[in-house]
Design a protein around this motif. Structure first.
Motif, short mmCIF file in Angstrom:
data_model
loop_
_atom_site.label_atom_id
_atom_site.label_comp_id
_atom_site.label_asym_id
_atom_site.label_seq_id
_atom_site.Cartn_x
_atom_site.Cartn_y
_atom_site.Cartn_z
N ALA A 14 0.81 -1.22 0.00
CA ALA A 14 0.00 0.00 0.00
C ALA A 14 0.84 1.27 0.00
CB ALA A 14 -0.95 0.00 1.20
N SER A 15 2.14 1.14 0.17
CA SER A 15 3.03 2.31 0.19
C SER A 15 3.20 2.89 -1.22
CB SER A 15 4.40 1.92 0.75
OG SER A 15 5.30 2.98 0.55
N PRO A 16 2.96 4.18 -1.39
CA PRO A 16 3.15 4.80 -2.70
C PRO A 16 4.60 5.18 -2.99
CG PRO A 16 2.30 6.42 -1.20
CD PRO A 16 2.35 5.12 -0.43
N PHE A 17 5.50 4.92 -2.04
CA PHE A 17 6.88 5.37 -2.18
C PHE A 17 7.75 4.47 -3.05
CE2 PHE A 17 5.60 7.00 2.12
CZ PHE A 17 5.25 8.26 1.64
N MET A 18 7.29 3.26 -3.31
CA MET A 18 7.96 2.36 -4.26
C MET A 18 6.91 2.01 -5.31
SD MET A 18 11.08 1.95 -3.15
CE MET A 18 11.76 0.44 -3.78
N ARG A 19 7.34 1.44 -6.42
CA ARG A 19 6.40 1.16 -7.51
C ARG A 19 5.67 -0.17 -7.29
NH1 ARG A 19 6.77 4.33 -12.24
NH2 ARG A 19 5.93 2.57 -13.39
N ALA A 35 7.89 13.76 -3.34
CA ALA A 35 9.23 13.37 -3.81
C ALA A 35 10.19 13.24 -2.63
CB ALA A 35 9.76 14.39 -4.81
N PHE A 36 10.17 14.21 -1.72
CA PHE A 36 11.04 14.13 -0.55
C PHE A 36 10.70 12.91 0.32
CE2 PHE A 36 12.05 18.61 -1.42
CZ PHE A 36 13.42 18.55 -1.30
N ALA A 37 9.41 12.63 0.48
CA ALA A 37 9.00 11.45 1.26
C ALA A 37 9.49 10.17 0.59
CB ALA A 37 7.48 11.44 1.42
N CYS A 38 9.41 10.10 -0.73
CA CYS A 38 9.91 8.92 -1.46
C CYS A 38 11.41 8.75 -1.25
CB CYS A 38 9.64 9.05 -2.96
SG CYS A 38 7.93 8.81 -3.43
N TRP A 39 12.14 9.84 -1.38
CA TRP A 39 13.59 9.77 -1.21
C TRP A 39 13.96 9.34 0.20
CZ3 TRP A 39 14.33 15.16 -3.85
CH2 TRP A 39 14.20 15.00 -5.23
N VAL A 57 15.90 5.87 1.20
CA VAL A 57 17.17 5.87 1.95
C VAL A 57 17.05 4.96 3.15
CG1 VAL A 57 18.63 7.30 3.45
CG2 VAL A 57 18.03 8.11 1.16
N LEU A 58 15.94 5.07 3.90
CA LEU A 58 15.73 4.19 5.05
C LEU A 58 15.67 2.72 4.64
CD1 LEU A 58 13.07 6.03 7.24
CD2 LEU A 58 15.48 5.65 7.77
N LEU A 59 14.92 2.44 3.59
CA LEU A 59 14.76 1.06 3.13
C LEU A 59 16.09 0.46 2.69
CD1 LEU A 59 12.82 -1.30 2.39
CD2 LEU A 59 12.68 -0.26 0.11
N SER A 117 18.55 0.01 5.57
CA SER A 117 18.22 -1.14 6.40
C SER A 117 18.53 -2.46 5.70
CB SER A 117 16.75 -1.09 6.85
OG SER A 117 15.88 -1.21 5.75
N ILE A 118 18.34 -2.53 4.40
CA ILE A 118 18.70 -3.72 3.63
C ILE A 118 20.22 -3.92 3.67
CG2 ILE A 118 18.83 -4.74 1.32
CD1 ILE A 118 16.04 -3.47 0.81
N ALA A 119 20.97 -2.84 3.51
CA ALA A 119 22.43 -2.94 3.53
C ALA A 119 22.95 -3.37 4.90
CB ALA A 119 23.04 -1.60 3.14
N ILE A 120 22.32 -2.88 5.94
CA ILE A 120 22.74 -3.26 7.30
C ILE A 120 22.38 -4.70 7.57
CG2 ILE A 120 22.28 -2.87 9.75
CD1 ILE A 120 22.04 0.11 9.07
#
Length: 179
Positions: free
Chosen positions: A103-108, A163-167, A171-173, A176-179
């Motif tokens: 449901a998140s609009p921040f990714m496709r 756009a800022f919310a997506c960015w 960055v958080l996503l 967290s994946i990298a960590i």
């Protein structure tokens, strides 16, 4: 979890077929080395009906929420047993993945397509990112070039914030994946 995602994708496919779209493929793709189920419903953009496109885009979320509701009902009804634990797992996993990811609009994913169609702005990410880059250049360096598109003041403000919310979300996503 795999079964939940298959049901989710079947929801998209069935609603697309019901609305007269061809569904050429369903399959598995890899997103950041993680398998993700998908359904090709690109023909939905050929539909003239805004309502039908929204139905197709939101069908996966709706299907998962219905599955979660049934699983919660079974969890309440069944006596303490391994099956009850399975129903609880299905319910919580369906609810969490649907609300946090789909449901998140921040990714496709589904939320993006629902928001894009609801606002009537195709290519929402690309267009909002271009507007935010224009705004940043204007604020930081004093550039006076025209905006990439003309929107109302309220729509422009919303798209820049989006756009800022997506960015920020990305960055958080990815961190967290990298960590």
């Amino acid at each position: 979890v795999i079964g939940i995602k298959v049901v989710h994708e079947l929801g998209h496919a069935l609603v697309a077929k019901k609305n007269g779209c061809r569904v050429p493929t369903m399959g598995l793709a890899f997103l950041v080395m993680w398998p993700v189920a998908y359904t090709d419903v690109t023909e939905s953009w050929k539909l003239n009906s805004h309502q039908k496109r929204l139905q197709i885009a939101s069908a996966g979320i709706a299907t998962e929420l219905v599955l979660a509701a049934w699983a919660l009902l079974c969890w309440v009804i069944f006596p303490t047993h391994e099956l009850r634990s399975l129903f609880f797992f299905v319910a919580t996993t369906s609810i969490a993945t649907t609300l946090v990811v789909n449901a998140s609009p921040f990714m496709r994913f589904d939320g993006y397509f629902v928001l894009s169609d609801w606002l009537g702005i195709p290519n929402l990410h690309a267009r909002s990112f271009a507007l935010a880059r224009w705004w940043l250049r204007r604020q930081m360096f004093g550039f006076t070039d025209k905006p990439p598109e003309n929107f109302s003041r309220a729509r422009c403000f919303f798209l820049i914030l989006f756009a800022f919310a997506c960015w920020f979300y990305r960055v958080l996503l990815f961190t967290s994946i990298a960590i």
